[in-house]
Design an enzyme around this catalytic site. Structure first.
Site, PDB file in Angstrom:
ATOM      1  N   THR A  70      50.201  23.702 -14.496  1.00  0.00           N
ATOM      2  CA  THR A  70      50.738  22.581 -14.418  1.00  0.00           C
ATOM      3  C   THR A  70      49.504  21.280 -13.423  1.00  0.00           C
ATOM      4  OG1 THR A  70      52.781  23.212 -13.562  1.00  0.00           O
ATOM      5  CG2 THR A  70      51.492  21.010 -13.407  1.00  0.00           C
ATOM      6  N   ASP A 120      57.532  20.153 -16.188  1.00  0.00           N
ATOM      7  CA  ASP A 120      57.695  21.540 -16.069  1.00  0.00           C
ATOM      8  C   ASP A 120      59.274  21.228 -15.474  1.00  0.00           C
ATOM      9  OD1 ASP A 120      54.909  22.833 -13.991  1.00  0.00           O
ATOM     10  OD2 ASP A 120      55.467  20.381 -13.952  1.00  0.00           O
TER      11      ASP A 120
END
Length: 429
Positions: free
Chosen positions: A201, A106
């Site tokens: 995620t 990320d």
């Protein structure tokens, strides 16, 4: 187009003895003020050549889209690299204050794309999901240092400007360029990028072949004009959902989707026949939504964290996930696609589902979860509105451009079904 009074320092990647060495942690970043202006000349550095499926004279933002596509493809490579070592025992996943997961990928994707766009379009600000506050606040924590080292290494391995030096400071500054304190807009129309570094995620951190998306869009005067979605695990043969989350073929996966206002939505494979990222000029394919015009015959797509009874259509229709089951006009076929919202936009734009309905659980939603999906669906022939049938207002958050406020939720369709479904939703919400 807004003026952004910021210039990141040159990348400093110190190479010694054939190995990259990354330098120590930095001080806190500065806030940048963005004010709208009538016009700005773009300072364009040498940009990576990236071939698009339509000529530049047809696309007002051809250069921006080419740079965005190149950056997202590099970001997908970073994700794949990080994924290989994500569960190796190193500290590469942690929980933010809002109890959401974040990974090295990320942060790495946000830094990488920020650095790539900075080279070619330094005056265009970036609105993105992450910032480095959680990393900086734990400077004394060894696990934080491991994370920063891993993030910096991932970025250094994938950034295009490999001849320059890159420090931890550069990487964290690049992350913060898109963070909540990175830029402040006024109430006038502006031009800016919107990035979701990894949408999905939770699945990315746990499941080998789950769907996740790197999404990047360009907004000009409140309208999305270009966008790119990269999904390394997108299967070309079946829609991935909660019951069928595996990829049949190692090589038959990975997609890059681009869209430009007036030029359509296009896709190409991320991998070649040997399972490697493609390096040659690849064939782009025009992408269209499906043509289903009958409400009960359409395929409906829901978030895996929402149930059918949360959707107003449940007042009128039952639902089933069994494709083999005979259905009448009172029952709809639904699929639960694992991970973030952008996967569902991709699914509708690609033609694998006719409709995606999302209920907004709070008054506001994050712009990066939806912005790039809007242009990809619309240019594929579909339509995106809130539950009142109103377009999403990307400028409702006057100073941050980080939140949108759709009434009830979001309705994404193939266009043909949109008015019928919007009327049903409004009547039963």
């Amino acid at each position: 187009m807004p003026l952004l009074h910021l210039s990141l320092p040159p990348h400093r990647l110190l190479v010694a003895g054939g190995r990259r060495r990354l330098l120590p942690l930095p001080p806190s970043p500065r806030r940048v003020c963005v004010r709208a202006a009538a016009s700005v000349e773009l300072e364009v550095a040498a940009e990576e050549v990236y071939e698009l499926p339509f000529p530049s004279e047809r696309a007002a933002h051809h250069r921006e889209l080419a740079a965005a596509a190149a950056a997202v493809e590099r970001a997908c490579r970073l994700c794949v690299d990080v994924k290989r070592s994500l569960l190796s025992g190193e500290k590469k996943i942690f929980e933010k204050n809002d109890q959401t997961l974040v990974t090295v990928a990320d942060f790495g994707v946000q830094a990488l794309i920020s650095l790539e766009l900075q080279q070619s379009f330094p005056s265009i600000p970036l609105v993105a999901e992450e910032d480095s506050a959680s990393l900086r606040s734990s400077n004394a924590d060894n696990s934080s240092n491991v994370l920063v080292e891993s993030i910096s290494s991932a970025v250094a391995d994938n950034v295009s400007n490999t001849d320059s030096l890159l420090t931890h400071d550069d990487v964290l500054r690049a992350i913060d360029k898109g963070g909540k304190d990175g830029a402040s807009f006024d109430s006038n129309p502006a031009t800016y990028w919107v990035l979701d570094p990894i949408d999905g995620t939770q699945g990315f951190s746990k499941v080998d072949d789950t769907l996740y998306v790197v999404g990047l869009a360009l907004v000009v005067n409140g309208k999305v004009v270009a966008g790119v979605m990269g999904s390394p695990n997108w299967a070309s043969d079946t829609i991935a959902n909660r019951k069928d989350d595996s990829i049949a073929s190692r090589y038959d996966r990975g997609i890059l989707m681009i869209a430009h206002e007036g030029c359509g939505t296009w896709t190409k494979r991320l991998y070649d026949e040997f399972g490697q990222f493609t390096t040659s000029k690849d064939t782009w394919n025009r992408c269209f939504v499906d043509s289903c015009s009958v409400v009960h015959k359409a395929r409906y797509c829901l978030s895996d964290n929402q149930t059918w009874n949360m959707i107003p259509l449940s007042v009128v229709f039952n639902s089933t996930t069994d494709e083999s089951k005979p259905r009448d006009e009172n029952e709809l076929l639904t699929s639960y696609v694992f991970s973030g919202s952008l996967c569902k936009y991709l699914t509708v734009a690609y033609g694998r589902a006719s409709v995606f309905v999302l209920k907004a659980r709070t008054k506001s939603l994050k712009s990066w979860d939806h912005t790039v999906g809007v242009i990809c669906v619309q240019e594929a022939g579909g339509q995106v509105t809130d539950w009142r049938g109103e377009p999403l207002d990307l400028e409702a958050d006057l100073t941050g451009r980080r939140d949108i406020y759709p009434h009830g939720g979001i309705l994404i369709t193939n266009g043909v079904l949109h008015n019928k479904l919007a009327e049903l939703i409004k009547a039963n919400y």
